[in-house]
Design an enzyme around this catalytic site. Structure first.
Site, mmCIF file in Angstrom:
data_model
loop_
_atom_site.group_PDB
_atom_site.id
_atom_site.type_symbol
_atom_site.label_atom_id
_atom_site.label_comp_id
_atom_site.label_asym_id
_atom_site.label_seq_id
_atom_site.Cartn_x
_atom_site.Cartn_y
_atom_site.Cartn_z
ATOM 1 N N CYS A 49 6.173 -76.078 71.810
ATOM 2 C CA CYS A 49 6.741 -76.009 70.462
ATOM 3 C C CYS A 49 8.205 -75.568 70.469
ATOM 4 C CB CYS A 49 5.902 -75.026 69.634
ATOM 5 S SG CYS A 49 6.614 -74.625 68.032
ATOM 6 N N TYR A 180 11.525 -84.603 63.088
ATOM 7 C CA TYR A 180 10.163 -84.653 62.542
ATOM 8 C C TYR A 180 10.100 -85.542 61.308
ATOM 9 C CZ TYR A 180 8.688 -81.056 65.742
ATOM 10 O OH TYR A 180 8.371 -80.381 66.898
#
Length: 340
Positions: A49, A180
């Protein structure tokens, strides 16, 4: 990952990252009930992440490894999200839990929202303290100073904070979160807008970094950490998986050299696990990659090649010094050197 990520159903709404539901701060004076205290808290991350990776880099640079212990989650989630299957018996050895969700439930049973990393858990109570990835690293730099190592750099210098904040806001909107928005887009126009924004900002950053070694001032700051964690994932996952493919990082001379400079700086590359990164993105995001196939490329040899950024001057750690070796048990497999 950060709030709003994971293996979710993708409708026709534009991707929007949720706010961190638990935003308590751990401070030097304990004004929110959570005082800075060595050994009291545990940082839970996934090395996959980018939001959690910021905390990994900050913790290393500031020398907080001995004060803030580390739990690393499996890069592959199950229906309860982040899990500790990398540990013996599938439980975190300090918290004694199998899933990070248990710390969330201990804090607020039935809480709304997902289970995200980075997260800081209060070890004595087993309760989540914060999952506010935006504030967490700023507090590590400014509130945890009594526990910093000798020679720790100032990652958020007060005279430069306004400029750092401005740069970080642009980078977050267009790059950190922009990839994203492109990757999770469900419409052509939405995708094209996000992707174009990513590359406009990358080109702006390349112009800025062509004449200076770091983003703000002549030392590494929080701004560099936040850009690095996206750049290091760009070619392995964002270029293909998220369709941010106008060009590769390795095809932009300035940004590729800048990213290699940071990668080769102690505290950056030694926190990066490309295996975790690739397996998470390609195997968890089944809405984007339903086969779950993890690509073999790209070749990672180039991360160790000379970057020639020293010619721009700059002092990576300011008046400070590099961090020491990675603590035993926290090592990650090294990227193969060129020719190996």
């Amino acid at each position: 990952m950060g709030e709003g990520e994971g293996n979710r159903a993708y409708g026709h709404k534009p991707f929007k990252r949720s706010r961190s539901h638990f935003s308590d701060r751990i401070t030097a004076d304990g004004r929110e009930g959570w005082p800075v205290e060595a050994g009291r808290y545990r940082l839970v991350v996934s090395r996959a992440c980018p939001w959690a990776s910021r905390a990994l880099v900050s913790r290393r640079l500031l020398g907080l490894e001995g004060a803030l212990s580390l739990a690393v989650a499996d890069p592959l989630q199950d229906d309860r999200s982040w899990r500790f299957t990398l540990d013996p018996d599938g439980r975190d050895p300090v918290l004694g839990i199998s899933h990070l969700a248990q710390a969330y439930e201990a804090r607020e049973p039935g809480h709304p929202g997902g289970v995200s990393v980075p997260a800081v858990v209060d070890v004595p109570s087993g309760k989540l303290v914060t999952n506010d990835y935006q504030q967490l690293t700023l507090d590590l730099a400014t509130e945890w100073t009594a526990l910093h190592r000798p020679g720790a750099p100032d990652l958020y210098p007060e005279p430069l904070r306004e400029e750092i904040d401005e740069v970080m806001e642009d980078v977050y909107r267009d790059v950190n979160n922009g990839v994203y928005r492109a990757g999770f887009a469900t419409g052509q126009a939405e995708y094209e807008e996000a992707c174009a924004g990513v590359f406009r900002r990358l080109e702006w950053l390349a112009d800025r970094l062509a004449g200076q070694r770091y983003l703000v001032g002549d030392t590494i700051t929080e701004a560099d950490i936040r850009l690095f964690t996206t750049l290091v994932r760009f070619d392995p996952v964002y270029h293909g998986h998220f369709k941010c493919n106008r060009w590769k990082l390795a095809e932009n001379a300035v940004l590729w050299a800048y990213a290699r400079d940071l990668f080769q700086t102690p505290g950056f590359g030694d926190t990066v696990d490309f295996d975790h990164i690739k397996r998470h993105y390609y195997q968890v995001h089944t809405g984007i990659n339903p086969t779950g196939i993890v690509p073999l490329g790209p070749d990672l040899d180039g991360w160790h090649t000379p970057h020639d950024r020293e010619r721009l001057g700059g002092r990576p750690f300011g008046e400070g010094t590099p961090p020491g070796p990675v603590p035993a048990g926290e090592e990650v497999p090294a990227v193969p050197a060129a020719g190996a």
